[in-house]
Write a protein that holds these residues in place. Sequence first.
Motif, PDB file in Angstrom:
ATOM      1  N   ARG A 169      48.713  46.463  43.644  1.00 50.66           N
ATOM      2  CA  ARG A 169      48.704  45.260  41.766  1.00 50.66           C
ATOM      3  C   ARG A 169      48.457  46.084  41.124  1.00 50.66           C
ATOM      4  O   ARG A 169      49.387  45.323  39.648  1.00 50.66           O
ATOM      5  CB  ARG A 169      47.790  44.072  42.821  1.00 50.66           C
ATOM      6  N   ALA A 170      47.180  46.870  40.655  1.00 53.94           N
ATOM      7  CA  ALA A 170      46.857  46.323  39.538  1.00 53.94           C
ATOM      8  C   ALA A 170      48.070  48.133  38.699  1.00 53.94           C
ATOM      9  O   ALA A 170      48.182  47.938  37.669  1.00 53.94           O
ATOM     10  CB  ALA A 170      46.034  48.364  39.970  1.00 53.94           C
ATOM     11  N   THR A 213      53.471  45.500  33.793  1.00 59.47           N
ATOM     12  CA  THR A 213      53.114  44.756  32.889  1.00 59.47           C
ATOM     13  C   THR A 213      52.997  44.132  31.045  1.00 59.47           C
ATOM     14  O   THR A 213      53.595  43.630  30.624  1.00 59.47           O
ATOM     15  CB  THR A 213      53.053  43.248  33.476  1.00 59.47           C
ATOM     16  N   GLN A 214      52.160  45.280  30.622  1.00 59.63           N
ATOM     17  CA  GLN A 214      50.964  45.471  30.378  1.00 59.63           C
ATOM     18  C   GLN A 214      51.764  46.444  28.988  1.00 59.63           C
ATOM     19  O   GLN A 214      51.303  46.682  28.218  1.00 59.63           O
ATOM     20  CB  GLN A 214      49.336  45.466  29.984  1.00 59.63           C
ATOM     21  N   GLY A 215      52.400  47.307  29.991  1.00 59.67           N
ATOM     22  CA  GLY A 215      53.684  48.354  29.046  1.00 59.67           C
ATOM     23  C   GLY A 215      52.123  49.432  29.167  1.00 59.67           C
ATOM     24  O   GLY A 215      52.086  50.663  28.084  1.00 59.67           O
ATOM     25  N   ILE A 216      51.391  49.759  30.078  1.00 57.78           N
ATOM     26  CA  ILE A 216      50.541  50.549  30.990  1.00 57.78           C
ATOM     27  C   ILE A 216      51.185  51.463  31.475  1.00 57.78           C
ATOM     28  O   ILE A 216      51.001  51.062  32.430  1.00 57.78           O
ATOM     29  CB  ILE A 216      48.986  50.212  30.397  1.00 57.78           C
TER      30      ILE A 216
END
Length: 424
Positions: free
Chosen positions: A186-187, A193-196
């Motif tokens: 999940r992490a 999704t945040q581009g990280i």
Amino acid sequence: MTASITSSTTAMLERRHRLLGAGYRLFYQQPVHAVRGEGVWLYDADGKRYLDGYNNVVSVGHCHPEVVAAIARQASTLNTHTRYITDAILDFAEDFLQEFPDELGNITMTCTGSESNDLALRISRQTTGNRGIIVTRWAYHGVTSLLAGLSPSLGSGTPCGEHVWLIDPPDGYRHAPGQMLASVNRALEDMATQGIRPAALLFDTLFSSDGIFGADAKEIQQVVAQVRAAGGLYIADEVQAGFGRTGSHRWGFARYGVTPDLVSMGKPMGNGHPVAAVVGRPALFDAFGNAQRYFNTFGGNPVSCQAAQTVLNIIRRDRLQENAAQVGSYIEAGLRRLAKRHERIGDIRAYGFFIGVELVTSRQSRQPATDDAVRLVNGMRQAGVLISATGPHGNILKIRPPLVFTQQHADILLDSLDTVMAAL
């Protein structure tokens, strides 16, 4: 069960607060005024002795005469920084690296576990080019600004650092198998999704602050594989679990059959002397060193290296890992006998000289018995035995003695625990 604080202790507490401020914290409702240590014993200002069932930092016992002699001998000859050539650091590094898998062939010396974890994270971010860091929900990894930001146990249980993601520890008492792996996935999805992308997965290999857990090896292997596939490294924090404390292995990570990319260690390395280290893959050290300038003025100084070498020699010669396995099993068996008489003991998680005893209000509800843990830890202090508590609710007794703890000492601990629990 709780004794009153004497006027002399009150005066000392007032003086301490005036001089040191509110940042320093003390153990126990009636703090111990320690003036001397020897082996597994601490002595207070009134001459009362306390069995130390908690202090992993003095790994081979308080004021071990061989460690004291090695420090004094080297300090009387030379103590300088590692930007000169000295024999002590090279001799120690050559010997110490034999304790690790062949893939981990470089070492950088530091002074504290916080410095070690900080350096390991710098290496991870530099070599991967990524920013995300994954830690467990109640982790503790150090006191630098970076590490405090990914040590939720220092605050409210939420990270204050940038690009930090929390995952579930492998709590087999309260969760089904696979909980940690699912939370890692999940992490990683949330990061994406945040581009990280992840730079590192960092965890204490016995999840001490989370509640002391020994994970299923296959799950840890899968967790590490997932993080590596996403571009991150695996950092094993061995500040607490290392140096044979688990009894079964020299290092906590070895329990899981997976080799870390980096391993961080702290002051147990020198029996409390300020010496620590990061061990890792040479390619990572080369890439980091070519890109950034790093030095630690007195990390790996000759005195520290002699302290660390002496501790390593004692652990090997006196077979202290084997002692942790044997006496740790004896303590575990005694605790399981106590559990038959004391319903508050909900679970026992024992790994050599790293033991968690979870207290609950009832075994059916598994509701954390936080108040009982507080009373019990302080009752043990009054009985002359020092332990602590850990976990998000502070309801898990933490037993983590020096590696020189014997069966005789274990009997004192178990008898005291039985008496104090009965008084609850």
